[in-house]
Design a protein around this motif. Structure first.
Motif, mmCIF file in Angstrom:
data_model
loop_
_atom_site.group_PDB
_atom_site.id
_atom_site.type_symbol
_atom_site.label_atom_id
_atom_site.label_comp_id
_atom_site.label_asym_id
_atom_site.label_seq_id
_atom_site.Cartn_x
_atom_site.Cartn_y
_atom_site.Cartn_z
ATOM 1 N N GLU A 197 -22.734 2.591 11.360
ATOM 2 C CA GLU A 197 -22.859 1.515 10.377
ATOM 3 C C GLU A 197 -24.085 0.678 10.734
ATOM 4 O O GLU A 197 -24.228 0.225 11.858
ATOM 5 C CB GLU A 197 -21.615 0.635 10.398
ATOM 6 C CG GLU A 197 -21.665 -0.494 9.402
ATOM 7 C CD GLU A 197 -20.407 -1.356 9.467
ATOM 8 O OE1 GLU A 197 -20.528 -2.556 9.199
ATOM 9 O OE2 GLU A 197 -19.343 -0.824 9.785
ATOM 10 N N LEU A 198 -24.975 0.493 9.775
ATOM 11 C CA LEU A 198 -26.153 -0.322 10.005
ATOM 12 C C LEU A 198 -25.848 -1.779 9.693
ATOM 13 O O LEU A 198 -25.148 -2.078 8.734
ATOM 14 C CB LEU A 198 -27.313 0.144 9.113
ATOM 15 C CG LEU A 198 -27.895 1.511 9.428
ATOM 16 C CD1 LEU A 198 -28.949 1.873 8.392
ATOM 17 C CD2 LEU A 198 -28.490 1.535 10.813
ATOM 18 N N HIS A 199 -26.376 -2.659 10.507
ATOM 19 C CA HIS A 199 -26.233 -4.088 10.258
ATOM 20 C C HIS A 199 -27.366 -4.520 9.341
ATOM 21 O O HIS A 199 -28.537 -4.312 9.654
ATOM 22 C CB HIS A 199 -26.253 -4.874 11.563
ATOM 23 C CG HIS A 199 -25.034 -4.646 12.387
ATOM 24 N ND1 HIS A 199 -23.934 -5.453 12.299
ATOM 25 C CD2 HIS A 199 -24.719 -3.687 13.286
ATOM 26 C CE1 HIS A 199 -23.005 -5.019 13.128
ATOM 27 N NE2 HIS A 199 -23.459 -3.936 13.737
ATOM 28 N N THR A 216 -33.178 -6.478 11.845
ATOM 29 C CA THR A 216 -33.918 -6.201 13.075
ATOM 30 C C THR A 216 -33.626 -7.226 14.162
ATOM 31 O O THR A 216 -33.631 -6.883 15.342
ATOM 32 C CB THR A 216 -35.432 -6.131 12.808
ATOM 33 O OG1 THR A 216 -35.854 -7.342 12.187
ATOM 34 C CG2 THR A 216 -35.780 -4.942 11.925
ATOM 35 N N ALA A 217 -33.362 -8.456 13.790
ATOM 36 C CA ALA A 217 -33.047 -9.491 14.788
ATOM 37 C C ALA A 217 -31.778 -9.107 15.561
ATOM 38 O O ALA A 217 -31.705 -9.285 16.778
ATOM 39 C CB ALA A 217 -32.882 -10.848 14.122
ATOM 40 N N TYR A 218 -30.794 -8.566 14.869
ATOM 41 C CA TYR A 218 -29.551 -8.125 15.519
ATOM 42 C C TYR A 218 -29.856 -7.032 16.542
ATOM 43 O O TYR A 218 -29.382 -7.073 17.672
ATOM 44 C CB TYR A 218 -28.568 -7.605 14.467
ATOM 45 C CG TYR A 218 -27.384 -6.889 15.058
ATOM 46 C CD1 TYR A 218 -26.308 -7.593 15.568
ATOM 47 C CD2 TYR A 218 -27.347 -5.492 15.122
ATOM 48 C CE1 TYR A 218 -25.222 -6.935 16.124
ATOM 49 C CE2 TYR A 218 -26.277 -4.833 15.669
ATOM 50 C CZ TYR A 218 -25.219 -5.550 16.168
ATOM 51 O OH TYR A 218 -24.149 -4.899 16.733
#
Length: 62
Positions: free
Chosen positions: A6-8, A17-19
């Protein structure tokens, strides 16, 4: 092939990208901490000197 990853996503629907940068920093931090601990323990074991025990009941051997 089925991918269950699962992509955030951010509010705009883009990959967050920050995650992933935070995740990478945390993983690197954990790895470096473990590495330093292991190196420290190996270094201590390398220079560990065990002194002979002193037994007051036995006379000194001359």
């Amino acid at each position: 092939m089925k991918n269950d990853t699962e992509l955030h996503l951010d509010a705009d629907g883009n990959i967050n990208t920050a995650y992933y940068i935070r995740q990478a920093r945390q993983l690197r931090s954990d790895y470096v901490a473990t590495l330093i601990t292991r190196v420290k323990n190996k270094f201590k074991a390398l220079f560990h000197i065990q002194l002979p025990s002193i037994n007051a009941k036995q006379p000194a051997q001359h």
